[in-house]
Enzyme design. Sequence first.
Site, PDB file in Angstrom:
ATOM      1  CB  SER A 134      -0.879   0.009   1.238  1.00  0.00           C
ATOM      2  OG  SER A 134      -0.060   0.241   2.364  1.00  0.00           O
ATOM      3  CE  LYS A 135      -2.418   5.391  -3.490  1.00  0.00           C
ATOM      4  NZ  LYS A 135      -3.578   6.198  -3.624  1.00  0.00           N
ATOM      5  NE  ARG A 136      -2.736   3.735   4.158  1.00  0.00           N
ATOM      6  CZ  ARG A 136      -3.313   2.582   4.432  1.00  0.00           C
ATOM      7  NH1 ARG A 136      -3.242   2.084   5.620  1.00  0.00           N
ATOM      8  NH2 ARG A 136      -3.983   1.924   3.507  1.00  0.00           N
ATOM      9  CE  LYS A 137       1.243  -1.469   7.125  1.00  0.00           C
ATOM     10  NZ  LYS A 137       0.289  -2.496   6.869  1.00  0.00           N
ATOM     11  CG  ASN A 138       7.224  -0.782   0.726  1.00  0.00           C
ATOM     12  OD1 ASN A 138       8.300  -0.207   0.700  1.00  0.00           O
ATOM     13  ND2 ASN A 138       7.072  -2.037   1.072  1.00  0.00           N
TER      14      ASN A 138
END
Length: 477
Positions: free
Chosen positions: A252-256
């Site tokens: 996901s955008k948040r994690k990676n």
Amino acid sequence: MKRRTRIAPSPTGIAHVGTAWMSLFDWGLAQQTDGAFVVRIEDTDRRRFIAEAESEIYRAFEWLGITYDEGGQKSGPHAPYHQSKRLDIYQNYATQLEEEGHLYPCFCSSDRLKEMRDTQQKNGTPPGYDGLCRALTQEEIIANKDAGESYVLRLKTPTAGTISWNDAIRGQISFDLAHIDDAVMIKSDGFPTYHFAVVIDDHLMEITHVLRGEEWISSGPKHLLLYRYLEWEPPIFAHMPLIRNADKSKLSKRKNDVSIMSYKEKGYLPEALVNFIVLLGWSHPEGKEIFSLEEFLKVVSLDRVQTTGPIFDTKKLDWMNGQYIRSLSKEELHTRLVPFLPRDFPLDQYHAIIPLVTERLVTLADVEGLTAFFYRTPEVPANLLLKRADGSLVAEQLKLLITTLDQVGTWEAAEIERRIRSLGETHNYHKKQFFMMIRVAVTGSTQTPPLFETMEVIGKQAVLERLQSAQQLAQAA
Ligand code: GLU
């Protein structure tokens, strides 16, 4: 058989690494048979549409070296390739299927649907449309339409039986139709849903192999029913595994960082990123880790795609990027580094500095951090300078060093080294302490390229000045 594949991105955000990943498989499979790789833009969700998102996909493809045969910024025999320009095509098929009784109008209000969902949730029954409007008579339908009531068209799904396909990656997949609800095919604004448009377009564009993410497996039954009702031969489906973060959650955008272009900005080489992403869930037949895009396109096959979600391991990407950087010729490295050189980089010293740091470049953007001390006076941390000896000894060592180096005529690494070694030996200084202290005094850091070469490049004047400041620092401690 010539394979025809397609990538069908929805331009709703950044150009995602997953899009490039899937595209590379599509492209290779098509190219092997002299077929075609098609770019179709799925832009019918107007609320989520972002105009720049599409051009970013093309920029990302260009950077990575991905090309395609039809659609996108090109045209082709099945134009238009933007779904928003194909509305009348969907409309025609919708009318046909409605007349044949395979689609039916549903007038349920959003309030009713919400209530239905809430009840289903409360009772723990499976979610999905309860089929209320399936029972409407022709008269009721006409009356509702005449009254101008808004409606969607739903797919009339058989209430029993199974539907299955032989997935090119996963083998036989079957669904019990009793658990599939009547999904919306045409929205109240007349736009098709993904399910409807994807089937019409894949067929009309003569797609033979549909590669898409594992998250679409549950849509398979709806699509197959449409193929059946339209009396069309379905394509081969290949559901690729979901790329995951290190903690196994969906990438996901948040994690990676999933934006392709952010890797360009961060100084990754496109060939390294390509090599890295094609190894997500796929392995080279000879077990190779490093290989070119051209080689991949020739050897890619779906039978080497695994079903478990591959991990997007940026440490491996870093390793690969370093490998690729070090395989570049001097000229090529120069071309790639230029955009990453800071404004104050002394270009006349480029060939002296860069070979000293190339070994340690993980990304091109590292060049600033690894070279700054050559042309900017570094901050010298007192604790590093005095790590292995107290202030008075270090100050004394520096004083002698300044006198010694001041006498060096030809400022060259070998001569600098000879003088410093002999000074150390004469005074019987602890080697590790003495050399590390000099390194810190000159560069501000304990980790640098070879010391004497570095001092040569920095230059006599600047080295002496740095030693003097370090001496003051040691004295004051
Ligand atoms: N527009 C869909 C997506 O962006 C395409 C899925 C498919 O390949 O069928 O995920």
